[in-house]
Scaffold this motif. Structure first.
Motif, PDB file in Angstrom:
ATOM      1  N   VAL A 326      18.519  30.724  40.058  1.00 39.32           N
ATOM      2  CA  VAL A 326      19.444  30.192  41.074  1.00 39.32           C
ATOM      3  C   VAL A 326      18.759  29.098  41.884  1.00 39.32           C
ATOM      4  O   VAL A 326      19.341  28.056  42.185  1.00 39.32           O
ATOM      5  N   PHE A 327      17.489  29.326  42.215  1.00 39.63           N
ATOM      6  CA  PHE A 327      16.756  28.357  43.031  1.00 39.63           C
ATOM      7  C   PHE A 327      16.530  27.035  42.291  1.00 39.63           C
ATOM      8  O   PHE A 327      16.399  25.985  42.918  1.00 39.63           O
ATOM      9  N   PHE A 328      16.463  27.110  40.955  1.00 39.89           N
ATOM     10  CA  PHE A 328      16.167  25.905  40.174  1.00 39.89           C
ATOM     11  C   PHE A 328      17.398  25.338  39.475  1.00 39.89           C
ATOM     12  O   PHE A 328      17.275  24.481  38.598  1.00 39.89           O
ATOM     13  N   SER A 329      18.572  25.810  39.847  1.00 37.81           N
ATOM     14  CA  SER A 329      19.795  25.356  39.184  1.00 37.81           C
ATOM     15  C   SER A 329      20.337  24.055  39.766  1.00 37.81           C
ATOM     16  O   SER A 329      21.273  23.480  39.220  1.00 37.81           O
ATOM     17  N   GLY A 330      19.777  23.597  40.882  1.00 36.99           N
ATOM     18  CA  GLY A 330      20.261  22.371  41.511  1.00 36.99           C
ATOM     19  C   GLY A 330      20.845  22.593  42.882  1.00 36.99           C
ATOM     20  O   GLY A 330      21.145  21.634  43.599  1.00 36.99           O
ATOM     21  N   ILE A 331      21.014  23.858  43.276  1.00 38.41           N
ATOM     22  CA  ILE A 331      21.516  24.139  44.621  1.00 38.41           C
ATOM     23  C   ILE A 331      20.506  23.673  45.666  1.00 38.41           C
ATOM     24  O   ILE A 331      20.870  23.150  46.712  1.00 38.41           O
TER      25      ILE A 331
END
Length: 398
Positions: A326-331
């Motif tokens: 989740v942290f590296f998905s682009g958020i």
């Protein structure tokens, strides 16, 4: 005593399950450590701004630690330039009128550009007012000096002539007639490539969230389903037949894949129709990216399930394998992370899925533009499928 016996049994079972204990104690520490490095970073966000025919004084006023300005030709097209150079905004000036085109793919970058523009215009107005005040002060000082000279000359004449009265000095003012500079009055017209001025963080990051939820639920359902197949003995009975291991894995992938496709179509259609998401790129490309993410999640979930002996253990893999993605998905903007975290992001499938979804949805990228991300997702799916065959052969003896 019976309660104590139950407590002893629970403790005994937990102590026997070393994997559960390790996941229970290590997973929170891993997530907390990752969040510490993610959010303790003090790097400054920088928005890239393209300018065309903009007054040099305004360009100078726009420069600060949060902006990176690049000059382009007078006839540069805003949309094309933004997409080619990954700009946060493009500013063109004509006859004192500013036309600002925002990419709006990152709300934080849009906010930085707006702050810089507002601050720059205000700074120019203040500078013009200060210059006008100094000019007026200089003129007044010169006029006071001339008046003082005239009065001195008049007093000297009166003293010399004695009886001369009523003689009026007619010395004209020789003060400066320099007019103060006019206060710049820029009018700003704003355009948005993605969304509008009222776009929220949810609107911007919905494409990424779409990919994440497809990935998460397919991973969870596929992993637990195959685990049930194994724990109930169905898989063992199936292996008693002449069916090859590769055929079993392929059959499971296709079977669960059909439901993954249906889930992807329903989720994307729901998001587009109910939330009225603004898509600059092709909806079919959005579906394709989500389908590839589902295939990666499907093969990954089946592979991870070979290391779990129960649904409880399967769920415990989520903090280790899903939450970091989740942290590296682009958020969170990847470019603001420390260098080693930016490299770490490349090992997670959602990094490529989120990047492709954002580029298609907010920048209108085509299939060729995101083909690199799609090939990597396909590679993830192939690698995990191969690992599934090996995993069943070596660890489950099927």
């Amino acid at each position: 005593m019976r309660t104590i016996a139950i407590v002893k049994r629970v403790l005994r079972e937990m102590l026997r399950d070393k994997r559960t204990l390790a996941l229970m104690f290590i997973a929170p520490l891993f997530i907390l450590s990752l969040m510490y490095f993610l959010f303790q970073n003090n790097s400054t966000s920088v928005a890239k701004i393209g300018v065309s025919n903009v007054n040099t004084s305004l360009v100078k006023a726009l420069k600060n630690k949060h902006t990176d300005l690049a000059a382009y030709g007078d006839h540069a097209d805003a949309k094309t330039t933004i997409r080619q150079h990954n700009l946060a905004a493009f500013i063109h000036e004509q006859d004192g009128k500013l036309t600002v085109t925002y990419a709006n793919s990152q709300p934080s970058d849009t906010a930085l550009v707006k702050q810089a523009l507002q601050g720059g215009v205000t700074k120019l107005k203040v500078q013009a007012l200060v210059a006008a005040t100094k000019t007026q002060k200089r003129v007044l000082q010169q006029q006071a000096k001339v008046l003082k000279t005239v009065m001195a000359q008049q007093q000297k004449l009166q003293t010399a002539q004695g009886t001369t009265r009523g003689q009026t000095a007619t010395v004209g003012a020789t003060g400066s007639t320099t007019k103060p500079k006019a206060t710049p009055n820029h009018t700003v017209t704003s355009h948005y490539l993605y969304g509008n001025a009222d776009s929220t963080f949810f609107d911007t990051f919905l494409p990424v969230l779409l990919g994440f939820f497809v990935f998460f639920f397919v991973f969870l359902i596929s992993g637990i389903s195959l685990l049930n197949e194994r724990t109930t003995g169905t898989l063992t009975r199936l292996l008693a037949t002449p069916v090859r291991r590769g055929e079993i894995i392929t059959g499971y992938l296709v079977g669960y894949g059909i439901f993954a496709v249906i889930q992807t179509i329903i989720t994307v259609t729901f998001a587009l129709t109910v939330f009225n998401v603004h898509m600059l790129g092709s909806v079919w490309l959005i579906l394709l990216i989500n389908f590839l993410l589902a295939m990666v999640a499907l093969s990954m979930g089946i592979f991870i399930s070979t290391f779990a002996n129960s649904e409880f253990q399967m769920v415990q893999f989520i903090p280790l394998l899903i939450v970091p993605q989740v942290f590296f998905s682009g958020i969170i903007t990847i470019s603001t992370m420390p260098d080693w975290l930016q490299w770490l992001a490349h090992i997670f499938p959602l990094y490529y899925g989120g990047d492709a979804l954002m580029n298609v949805a907010t920048r209108g990228f085509s299939l060729g533009d995101v083909s690199g991300d799609l090939w990597i997702l396909l590679l993830f799916a192939v690698v995990f499928t191969a690992l599934n065959v090996v995993g069943l052969k070596r660890y489950r003896r099927v």
